[in-house]
Design a protein around this motif. Sequence first.
Motif, PDB file in Angstrom:
ATOM      1  N   LEU A  99       0.765  -0.918  -0.056  1.00  0.00           N
ATOM      2  CA  LEU A  99      -0.257  -0.036  -0.047  1.00  0.00           C
ATOM      3  C   LEU A  99       0.866   1.424  -0.201  1.00  0.00           C
ATOM      4  O   LEU A  99       0.297   2.298  -0.110  1.00  0.00           O
ATOM      5  CB  LEU A  99      -1.044  -0.064   1.213  1.00  0.00           C
ATOM      6  N   GLN A 100       2.079   1.102   0.245  1.00  0.00           N
ATOM      7  CA  GLN A 100       3.084   2.216   0.174  1.00  0.00           C
ATOM      8  C   GLN A 100       3.518   2.503  -1.098  1.00  0.00           C
ATOM      9  O   GLN A 100       4.605   3.466  -1.224  1.00  0.00           O
ATOM     10  CB  GLN A 100       4.140   1.949   1.226  1.00  0.00           C
ATOM     11  N   THR A 101       3.188   1.837  -2.121  1.00  0.00           N
ATOM     12  CA  THR A 101       3.545   2.164  -3.427  1.00  0.00           C
ATOM     13  C   THR A 101       3.264   3.558  -3.897  1.00  0.00           C
ATOM     14  O   THR A 101       1.782   3.692  -4.021  1.00  0.00           O
ATOM     15  CB  THR A 101       3.138   1.105  -4.488  1.00  0.00           C
ATOM     16  N   PRO A 102       4.252   4.089  -4.405  1.00  0.00           N
ATOM     17  CA  PRO A 102       4.078   5.823  -4.874  1.00  0.00           C
ATOM     18  C   PRO A 102       3.228   5.808  -6.145  1.00  0.00           C
ATOM     19  O   PRO A 102       3.732   4.843  -7.168  1.00  0.00           O
ATOM     20  CB  PRO A 102       5.401   6.402  -4.559  1.00  0.00           C
ATOM     21  N   ILE A 103       2.511   6.510  -6.483  1.00  0.00           N
ATOM     22  CA  ILE A 103       1.709   6.708  -7.538  1.00  0.00           C
ATOM     23  C   ILE A 103       1.599   8.173  -7.903  1.00  0.00           C
ATOM     24  O   ILE A 103       1.482   9.102  -7.100  1.00  0.00           O
ATOM     25  CB  ILE A 103       0.483   6.048  -7.600  1.00  0.00           C
ATOM     26  N   ASN A 104       1.449   8.538  -9.386  1.00  0.00           N
ATOM     27  CA  ASN A 104       1.241   9.706  -9.707  1.00  0.00           C
ATOM     28  C   ASN A 104      -0.363   9.690 -10.105  1.00  0.00           C
ATOM     29  O   ASN A 104      -1.170   9.222 -11.220  1.00  0.00           O
ATOM     30  CB  ASN A 104       1.937  10.359 -10.912  1.00  0.00           C
ATOM     31  N   THR A 105      -1.316  10.480  -9.392  1.00  0.00           N
ATOM     32  CA  THR A 105      -2.712  10.322  -9.534  1.00  0.00           C
ATOM     33  C   THR A 105      -3.273  11.012 -10.795  1.00  0.00           C
ATOM     34  O   THR A 105      -4.325  10.759 -11.026  1.00  0.00           O
ATOM     35  CB  THR A 105      -3.430  10.708  -8.393  1.00  0.00           C
ATOM     36  N   ASP A 106      -2.371  11.798 -11.342  1.00  0.00           N
ATOM     37  CA  ASP A 106      -2.953  12.614 -12.617  1.00  0.00           C
ATOM     38  C   ASP A 106      -3.013  11.566 -13.857  1.00  0.00           C
ATOM     39  O   ASP A 106      -3.656  11.893 -14.802  1.00  0.00           O
ATOM     40  CB  ASP A 106      -1.953  13.752 -12.922  1.00  0.00           C
ATOM     41  N   SER A 107      -1.950  10.604 -13.809  1.00  0.00           N
ATOM     42  CA  SER A 107      -1.985   9.878 -14.917  1.00  0.00           C
ATOM     43  C   SER A 107      -1.819   8.247 -14.839  1.00  0.00           C
ATOM     44  O   SER A 107      -1.235   7.789 -15.474  1.00  0.00           O
ATOM     45  CB  SER A 107      -0.465  10.109 -15.507  1.00  0.00           C
ATOM     46  N   ILE A 108      -2.613   7.804 -13.842  1.00  0.00           N
ATOM     47  CA  ILE A 108      -2.557   6.624 -13.592  1.00  0.00           C
ATOM     48  C   ILE A 108      -4.102   6.000 -13.196  1.00  0.00           C
ATOM     49  O   ILE A 108      -5.209   6.561 -12.710  1.00  0.00           O
ATOM     50  CB  ILE A 108      -1.726   6.293 -12.285  1.00  0.00           C
ATOM     51  N   GLU A 109      -4.360   4.694 -13.544  1.00  0.00           N
ATOM     52  CA  GLU A 109      -5.559   3.956 -13.191  1.00  0.00           C
ATOM     53  C   GLU A 109      -5.468   2.829 -12.293  1.00  0.00           C
ATOM     54  O   GLU A 109      -4.500   2.216 -12.342  1.00  0.00           O
ATOM     55  CB  GLU A 109      -6.055   3.391 -14.534  1.00  0.00           C
ATOM     56  N   ILE A 110      -6.206   2.989 -11.435  1.00  0.00           N
ATOM     57  CA  ILE A 110      -6.319   1.871 -10.261  1.00  0.00           C
ATOM     58  C   ILE A 110      -7.676   0.945 -10.366  1.00  0.00           C
ATOM     59  O   ILE A 110      -8.510   1.429 -10.557  1.00  0.00           O
ATOM     60  CB  ILE A 110      -6.245   2.648  -9.060  1.00  0.00           C
ATOM     61  N   GLU A 111      -7.204  -0.293 -10.208  1.00  0.00           N
ATOM     62  CA  GLU A 111      -8.313  -1.316 -10.290  1.00  0.00           C
ATOM     63  C   GLU A 111      -8.250  -1.885  -8.827  1.00  0.00           C
ATOM     64  O   GLU A 111      -7.311  -2.492  -8.445  1.00  0.00           O
ATOM     65  CB  GLU A 111      -8.208  -2.022 -11.573  1.00  0.00           C
ATOM     66  N   MET A 112      -9.307  -2.433  -8.433  1.00  0.00           N
ATOM     67  CA  MET A 112      -9.473  -3.004  -7.037  1.00  0.00           C
ATOM     68  C   MET A 112     -10.467  -4.317  -7.259  1.00  0.00           C
ATOM     69  O   MET A 112     -11.557  -4.132  -7.739  1.00  0.00           O
ATOM     70  CB  MET A 112     -10.106  -2.291  -6.095  1.00  0.00           C
ATOM     71  N   ILE A 113      -9.997  -5.312  -6.854  1.00  0.00           N
ATOM     72  CA  ILE A 113     -10.924  -6.748  -7.129  1.00  0.00           C
ATOM     73  C   ILE A 113     -11.125  -7.213  -5.791  1.00  0.00           C
ATOM     74  O   ILE A 113     -10.130  -7.402  -5.194  1.00  0.00           O
ATOM     75  CB  ILE A 113     -10.308  -7.501  -8.244  1.00  0.00           C
ATOM     76  N   LEU A 114     -12.379  -7.512  -5.163  1.00  0.00           N
ATOM     77  CA  LEU A 114     -12.585  -8.140  -4.014  1.00  0.00           C
ATOM     78  C   LEU A 114     -13.071  -9.324  -4.350  1.00  0.00           C
ATOM     79  O   LEU A 114     -14.139  -9.531  -4.903  1.00  0.00           O
ATOM     80  CB  LEU A 114     -13.530  -7.144  -3.164  1.00  0.00           C
ATOM     81  N   LEU A 115     -12.639 -10.298  -3.746  1.00  0.00           N
ATOM     82  CA  LEU A 115     -12.884 -11.739  -4.393  1.00  0.00           C
ATOM     83  C   LEU A 115     -13.668 -12.396  -3.011  1.00  0.00           C
ATOM     84  O   LEU A 115     -13.014 -12.181  -2.017  1.00  0.00           O
ATOM     85  CB  LEU A 115     -11.838 -12.706  -4.596  1.00  0.00           C
ATOM     86  N   VAL A 116     -14.850 -12.842  -3.143  1.00  0.00           N
ATOM     87  CA  VAL A 116     -15.535 -13.344  -2.176  1.00  0.00           C
ATOM     88  C   VAL A 116     -15.240 -14.759  -1.901  1.00  0.00           C
ATOM     89  O   VAL A 116     -14.579 -15.331  -2.793  1.00  0.00           O
ATOM     90  CB  VAL A 116     -17.191 -13.251  -2.096  1.00  0.00           C
ATOM     91  N   ALA A 117     -15.475 -15.569  -0.756  1.00  0.00           N
ATOM     92  CA  ALA A 117     -15.045 -16.827  -0.570  1.00  0.00           C
ATOM     93  C   ALA A 117     -15.401 -17.837  -1.617  1.00  0.00           C
ATOM     94  O   ALA A 117     -14.470 -18.522  -2.145  1.00  0.00           O
ATOM     95  CB  ALA A 117     -15.448 -17.287   0.814  1.00  0.00           C
ATOM     96  N   THR A 118     -16.494 -17.513  -2.215  1.00  0.00           N
ATOM     97  CA  THR A 118     -16.894 -18.441  -3.333  1.00  0.00           C
ATOM     98  C   THR A 118     -16.306 -18.329  -4.703  1.00  0.00           C
ATOM     99  O   THR A 118     -15.906 -19.468  -5.367  1.00  0.00           O
ATOM    100  CB  THR A 118     -18.439 -18.463  -3.608  1.00  0.00           C
ATOM    101  N   GLU A 119     -15.617 -17.227  -4.752  1.00  0.00           N
ATOM    102  CA  GLU A 119     -14.865 -16.929  -5.838  1.00  0.00           C
ATOM    103  C   GLU A 119     -13.278 -16.999  -5.795  1.00  0.00           C
ATOM    104  O   GLU A 119     -12.609 -17.546  -6.364  1.00  0.00           O
ATOM    105  CB  GLU A 119     -14.868 -15.409  -6.513  1.00  0.00           C
ATOM    106  N   GLY A 120     -12.744 -16.808  -4.395  1.00  0.00           N
ATOM    107  CA  GLY A 120     -11.260 -17.097  -4.154  1.00  0.00           C
ATOM    108  C   GLY A 120     -10.961 -18.197  -3.702  1.00  0.00           C
ATOM    109  O   GLY A 120      -9.720 -18.539  -3.471  1.00  0.00           O
ATOM    110  N   GLY A 121     -12.115 -19.209  -3.076  1.00  0.00           N
ATOM    111  CA  GLY A 121     -11.549 -20.382  -2.679  1.00  0.00           C
ATOM    112  C   GLY A 121     -11.213 -20.251  -1.229  1.00  0.00           C
ATOM    113  O   GLY A 121     -10.552 -20.825  -0.324  1.00  0.00           O
TER     114      GLY A 121
END
Length: 72
Positions: free
Chosen positions: A50-72
């Motif tokens: 989570l401490q990875t630096p980013i430039n928020t002007d030019s970056i896209e962040i995607e978040m995926i939350l896996l529930v138990a049935t999807e992630g095993g």
Amino acid sequence: VMPKLATVGDVVTALGERLGDVFLTRVLDETGVKHRYCRLFVAGVPIEDLQTPINTDSIEIEMILLVATEGG
């Protein structure tokens, strides 16, 4: 609004402020560490630190939350 230079954790915190505690408890444990079932991608690259630096002007962040049935 995010500062131009931030960390992935800053983005998660800002989303938590907008979406509330329900969101944050799905993404972070009680110590603030990202749950294993939460995957974060910055510009298509998986990010674990989570401490990875980013430039928020030019970056896209995607978040995926896996529930138990999807992630095993």
